[in-house]
Design a protein around this motif. Structure first.
Motif, PDB file in Angstrom:
ATOM      1  N   ILE A 225      40.045  38.933  55.161  1.00 37.59           N
ATOM      2  CA  ILE A 225      40.843  38.592  53.981  1.00 37.59           C
ATOM      3  C   ILE A 225      40.037  38.838  52.707  1.00 37.59           C
ATOM      4  N   LEU A 226      38.777  38.417  52.702  1.00 37.72           N
ATOM      5  CA  LEU A 226      37.922  38.658  51.536  1.00 37.72           C
ATOM      6  C   LEU A 226      37.803  40.151  51.249  1.00 37.72           C
ATOM      7  N   GLN A 227      37.602  40.943  52.292  1.00 40.05           N
ATOM      8  CA  GLN A 227      37.478  42.384  52.109  1.00 40.05           C
ATOM      9  C   GLN A 227      38.760  42.977  51.533  1.00 40.05           C
ATOM     10  N   THR A 228      39.896  42.467  51.966  1.00 41.57           N
ATOM     11  CA  THR A 228      41.186  42.939  51.455  1.00 41.57           C
ATOM     12  C   THR A 228      41.355  42.588  49.982  1.00 41.57           C
ATOM     13  N   LEU A 229      40.961  41.366  49.614  1.00 43.65           N
ATOM     14  CA  LEU A 229      41.101  40.920  48.228  1.00 43.65           C
ATOM     15  C   LEU A 229      40.171  41.676  47.283  1.00 43.65           C
ATOM     16  N   LEU A 230      39.080  42.223  47.813  1.00 40.85           N
ATOM     17  CA  LEU A 230      38.122  42.939  46.965  1.00 40.85           C
ATOM     18  C   LEU A 230      38.756  44.126  46.247  1.00 40.85           C
ATOM     19  N   ALA A 231      39.862  44.640  46.790  1.00 37.69           N
ATOM     20  CA  ALA A 231      40.534  45.773  46.149  1.00 37.69           C
ATOM     21  C   ALA A 231      40.983  45.431  44.734  1.00 37.69           C
ATOM     22  N   ARG A 232      41.121  44.145  44.425  1.00 32.62           N
ATOM     23  CA  ARG A 232      41.538  43.700  43.102  1.00 32.62           C
ATOM     24  C   ARG A 232      40.357  43.451  42.162  1.00 32.62           C
ATOM     25  N   PHE A 233      39.149  43.581  42.686  1.00 32.68           N
ATOM     26  CA  PHE A 233      37.956  43.261  41.889  1.00 32.68           C
ATOM     27  C   PHE A 233      36.962  44.426  42.005  1.00 32.68           C
ATOM     28  N   ASP A 234      37.077  45.375  41.108  1.00 35.03           N
ATOM     29  CA  ASP A 234      36.291  46.598  41.185  1.00 35.03           C
ATOM     30  C   ASP A 234      34.796  46.364  41.067  1.00 35.03           C
ATOM     31  N   GLU A 235      34.396  45.306  40.392  1.00 34.44           N
ATOM     32  CA  GLU A 235      32.982  45.086  40.112  1.00 34.44           C
ATOM     33  C   GLU A 235      32.277  44.239  41.180  1.00 34.44           C
ATOM     34  N   VAL A 236      33.018  43.789  42.196  1.00 37.59           N
ATOM     35  CA  VAL A 236      32.456  42.846  43.164  1.00 37.59           C
ATOM     36  C   VAL A 236      32.352  43.480  44.550  1.00 37.59           C
ATOM     37  N   LYS A 237      31.242  43.199  45.218  1.00 35.38           N
ATOM     38  CA  LYS A 237      31.043  43.615  46.607  1.00 35.38           C
ATOM     39  C   LYS A 237      30.688  42.383  47.441  1.00 35.38           C
TER      40      LYS A 237
ATOM     41  N   LYS B  70      27.740  34.411  44.657  1.00 36.91           N
ATOM     42  CA  LYS B  70      28.352  33.266  45.322  1.00 36.91           C
ATOM     43  C   LYS B  70      28.113  33.408  46.819  1.00 36.91           C
ATOM     44  N   LEU B  71      27.434  32.422  47.420  1.00 37.65           N
ATOM     45  CA  LEU B  71      27.197  32.421  48.862  1.00 37.65           C
ATOM     46  C   LEU B  71      28.174  31.450  49.505  1.00 37.65           C
ATOM     47  N   THR B  72      28.993  31.944  50.404  1.00 35.93           N
ATOM     48  CA  THR B  72      29.981  31.092  51.071  1.00 35.93           C
ATOM     49  C   THR B  72      29.339  30.342  52.234  1.00 35.93           C
ATOM     50  N   ASP B  73      30.061  29.384  52.773  1.00 37.83           N
ATOM     51  CA  ASP B  73      29.702  28.812  54.063  1.00 37.83           C
ATOM     52  C   ASP B  73      30.051  29.839  55.137  1.00 37.83           C
ATOM     53  N   PHE B  74      29.889  29.486  56.400  1.00 39.93           N
ATOM     54  CA  PHE B  74      30.221  30.422  57.475  1.00 39.93           C
ATOM     55  C   PHE B  74      31.724  30.671  57.505  1.00 39.93           C
ATOM     56  N   LEU B  75      32.074  31.929  57.589  1.00 36.44           N
ATOM     57  CA  LEU B  75      33.468  32.345  57.691  1.00 36.44           C
ATOM     58  C   LEU B  75      33.696  33.009  59.039  1.00 36.44           C
ATOM     59  N   ASP B  76      34.909  32.898  59.542  1.00 40.19           N
ATOM     60  CA  ASP B  76      35.244  33.590  60.781  1.00 40.19           C
ATOM     61  C   ASP B  76      35.666  35.025  60.438  1.00 40.19           C
TER      62      ASP B  76
ATOM     63  N   HIS C  55      28.754  39.482  45.191  1.00 39.18           N
ATOM     64  CA  HIS C  55      27.834  39.878  44.124  1.00 39.18           C
ATOM     65  C   HIS C  55      28.379  41.082  43.368  1.00 39.18           C
ATOM     66  N   GLN C  56      27.767  41.372  42.240  1.00 37.40           N
ATOM     67  CA  GLN C  56      28.134  42.545  41.463  1.00 37.40           C
ATOM     68  C   GLN C  56      27.848  43.815  42.265  1.00 37.40           C
ATOM     69  N   HIS C  57      28.631  44.856  42.018  1.00 37.26           N
ATOM     70  CA  HIS C  57      28.547  46.071  42.833  1.00 37.26           C
ATOM     71  C   HIS C  57      27.182  46.747  42.745  1.00 37.26           C
ATOM     72  N   TYR C  58      26.460  46.544  41.649  1.00 38.32           N
ATOM     73  CA  TYR C  58      25.168  47.201  41.480  1.00 38.32           C
ATOM     74  C   TYR C  58      24.008  46.391  42.062  1.00 38.32           C
ATOM     75  N   TYR C  59      24.293  45.179  42.508  1.00 40.78           N
ATOM     76  CA  TYR C  59      23.224  44.278  42.967  1.00 40.78           C
ATOM     77  C   TYR C  59      22.890  44.545  44.428  1.00 40.78           C
ATOM     78  N   GLU C  60      21.603  44.555  44.748  1.00 41.35           N
ATOM     79  CA  GLU C  60      21.162  44.765  46.132  1.00 41.35           C
ATOM     80  C   GLU C  60      20.642  43.438  46.697  1.00 41.35           C
TER      81      GLU C  60
ATOM     82  N   VAL D 137      32.544  35.438  40.296  1.00 36.18           N
ATOM     83  CA  VAL D 137      31.467  36.432  40.381  1.00 36.18           C
ATOM     84  C   VAL D 137      31.694  37.551  39.365  1.00 36.18           C
ATOM     85  N   GLU D 138      32.935  38.006  39.245  1.00 36.86           N
ATOM     86  CA  GLU D 138      33.226  39.112  38.330  1.00 36.86           C
ATOM     87  C   GLU D 138      33.037  38.694  36.871  1.00 36.86           C
TER      88      GLU D 138
END
Length: 259
Positions: free
Chosen positions: A44-56, A32-38, A74-79, A25-26
């Motif tokens: 875990i995804l939220q934790t990893l986002l700290a390494r990717f400044d441009e991704v939300k 990128k749309l994932t399948d269903f996550l628990d 998606h990119q941080h500016y995308y709604e 994505v970055e």
């Protein structure tokens, strides 16, 4: 410090996959749309986002508070728009109230799996007095309409519904305090579910126990504060707080239980 040291070994394959998603994505400026996550995977995804400044990330579960969600990276500016959720919702009924009352959450889950669906293609299943509601991946909706006609030998009818018609089930966690000799999952689960050691070992080794939605078949697995443990047929509990050790070296735990 190695990123993987923060997570359990069993979670490493998902972390590797998630890092690939985030890098895609970055670098590509695509979504990128994932399948269903628990919930643990979303964390875990939220934790990893700290390494990717441009991704939300934006989770979609069909309603606020959904347990299982698809996640749009998606990119941080995308709604993101609602029609990007990739979800469909169904209402399930039976020919009569008596027939429907024979069905349990396990029956419906089993019927979905028997229809050839993987668990990551459907989200929350909510059981109500006269109906059930299911959120699924949009791409399997047509297949589900054709294949899902029976659950535990009860004929069922699926009807598409709007997300606004979904009725969440509110879980009430009962707080309890226990003292255990060890934080092994067989010891803690045995105490919460009031099962002897001999009776708790068989379902654990048979794959009926999950910690943070992962199957754990080792009785010696150590549970930690924040873990959610479920045992098929008995319910689930979460370790709300580790209150430390007693003078005799036992461990005091505050538990929230759904039994």
């Amino acid at each position: 410090m190695n990123l993987f040291e923060h997570f359990r070994k069993e979670e490493h394959p998902f972390i590797e996959q998630a890092l690939d998603w985030l890098a895609f994505v970055e670098e590509r400026h695509e979504t990128k749309l994932t399948d269903f996550l628990d919930p643990r995977q979303v964390y875990i995804l939220q934790t990893l986002l700290a390494r990717f400044d441009e991704v939300k990330l934006t989770p979609f579960g069909g309603f606020n508070g959904a347990e299982r969600c698809r996640v749009l990276l998606h990119q941080h500016y995308y709604e993101p728009k609602e029609d990007e959720s990739g979800l469909a919702a169904f209402q399930l009924t039976a020919s009569s109230q008596a027939s429907f009352q024979k069905l349990t959450h396990r029956d419906i889950l089993g019927a979905l799996m028997a229809a050839g669906l993987k668990r990551d293609k459907f989200g929350d299943i909510h059981i109500h007095p006269d109906q059930a509601q299911i959120v699924v991946a949009e791409e399997i909706a047509d297949y589900l309409r054709l294949q899902f006609t029976q659950a535990n030998r009860v004929s069922v009818l699926l009807e598409s519904i709007e997300f606004s018609q979904l009725i969440p089930v509110v879980n009430e966690w009962k707080t309890m305090n226990i003292t255990v000799s060890s934080s092994r999952v067989d010891v803690v689960a045995g105490e919460v579910f009031r099962l002897s050691r001999s009776k708790i070992l068989s379902p654990i080794r048979g794959g009926s126990l999950r910690v943070n939605w992962m199957v754990v078949d080792s009785p010696s697995f150590i549970v930690q504060e924040g873990d959610i443990v479920s045992l098929r047929g008995f319910g689930r509990f979460k370790i709300q707080k580790n209150e430390g050790n007693t003078r005799k070296g036992n461990t005091r735990l505050e538990i929230g239980a759904l039994l």
